[in-house]
Design a protein around this motif. Structure first.
Motif, short mmCIF file in Angstrom:
data_model
loop_
_atom_site.label_atom_id
_atom_site.label_comp_id
_atom_site.label_asym_id
_atom_site.label_seq_id
_atom_site.Cartn_x
_atom_site.Cartn_y
_atom_site.Cartn_z
N SER A 17 0.83 -1.20 0.00
CA SER A 17 0.00 0.00 0.00
C SER A 17 0.87 1.26 0.00
N GLN A 20 2.39 1.73 -3.42
CA GLN A 20 1.38 2.19 -4.36
C GLN A 20 1.05 3.66 -4.15
N ASP A 21 1.06 4.10 -2.92
CA ASP A 21 0.83 5.52 -2.64
C ASP A 21 1.95 6.38 -3.21
N ALA A 23 3.76 5.56 -5.77
CA ALA A 23 3.61 5.48 -7.23
C ALA A 23 2.51 6.39 -7.76
N LYS A 24 1.47 6.61 -6.97
CA LYS A 24 0.40 7.52 -7.40
C LYS A 24 0.90 8.95 -7.52
N ARG A 25 1.76 9.33 -6.60
CA ARG A 25 2.24 10.71 -6.57
C ARG A 25 3.54 10.92 -7.35
N TYR A 26 4.27 9.83 -7.56
CA TYR A 26 5.55 9.90 -8.29
C TYR A 26 5.69 8.61 -9.11
N PRO A 27 4.95 8.55 -10.23
CA PRO A 27 4.92 7.31 -11.03
C PRO A 27 6.28 6.94 -11.61
N ILE A 46 7.02 13.81 -0.77
CA ILE A 46 6.29 12.57 -1.06
C ILE A 46 6.85 11.42 -0.23
N MET A 82 7.11 -2.44 -9.82
CA MET A 82 6.45 -1.32 -10.49
C MET A 82 7.31 -0.70 -11.59
#
Length: 108
Positions: A17, A20-21, A23-27, A46, A82
């Motif tokens: 989790s 993933q958080d 990755a949402k803000r810094y893919p 971040i 990822m």
């Protein structure tokens, strides 16, 4: 009691989790593309937010050395899966471990 001590499902779920958080803000597409630079301040913010959540998780769940290591490894593997580059993975994982293992500051 012994089985609960070694159960790491909750730690694994939290580590995924957390990754993933991030990755949402810094893919990974942005992280691995030198043309799309993100400011160091934004990236630090971040990661610090994620690390603060991890430290809070540690306090709430009283992670021992085994579960702290598991948290770091699961986080690292999730970032790798990822598609982040090794340098970012190492920096992010090291920061996570530092935040989780340091002693909380005394309340004033």
């Amino acid at each position: 009691m012994i089985l609960k001590f070694f159960s790491t499902r909750k730690v694994t779920e939290f580590a995924k989790s957390l990754a993933q958080d991030v990755a949402k803000r810094y893919p990974p597409a942005i992280a691995n593309n030198p043309a799309q630079m993100v400011s160091q301040k934004r990236l630090s913010g971040i990661l610090e937010e994620a690390f603060t959540r991890a430290a809070e998780f540690n306090r709430e769940n009283k992670l021992g050395w085994y579960k702290k290591a598991k948290l770091g490894n699961e986080f690292k593997w999730e970032l790798k899966e990822m598609g982040y580059d090794e340098k970012f993975i190492d920096v992010a994982t090291e920061g996570l471990i530092v935040y989780v293992t340091r002693r909380p500051s005394p309340k004033t």
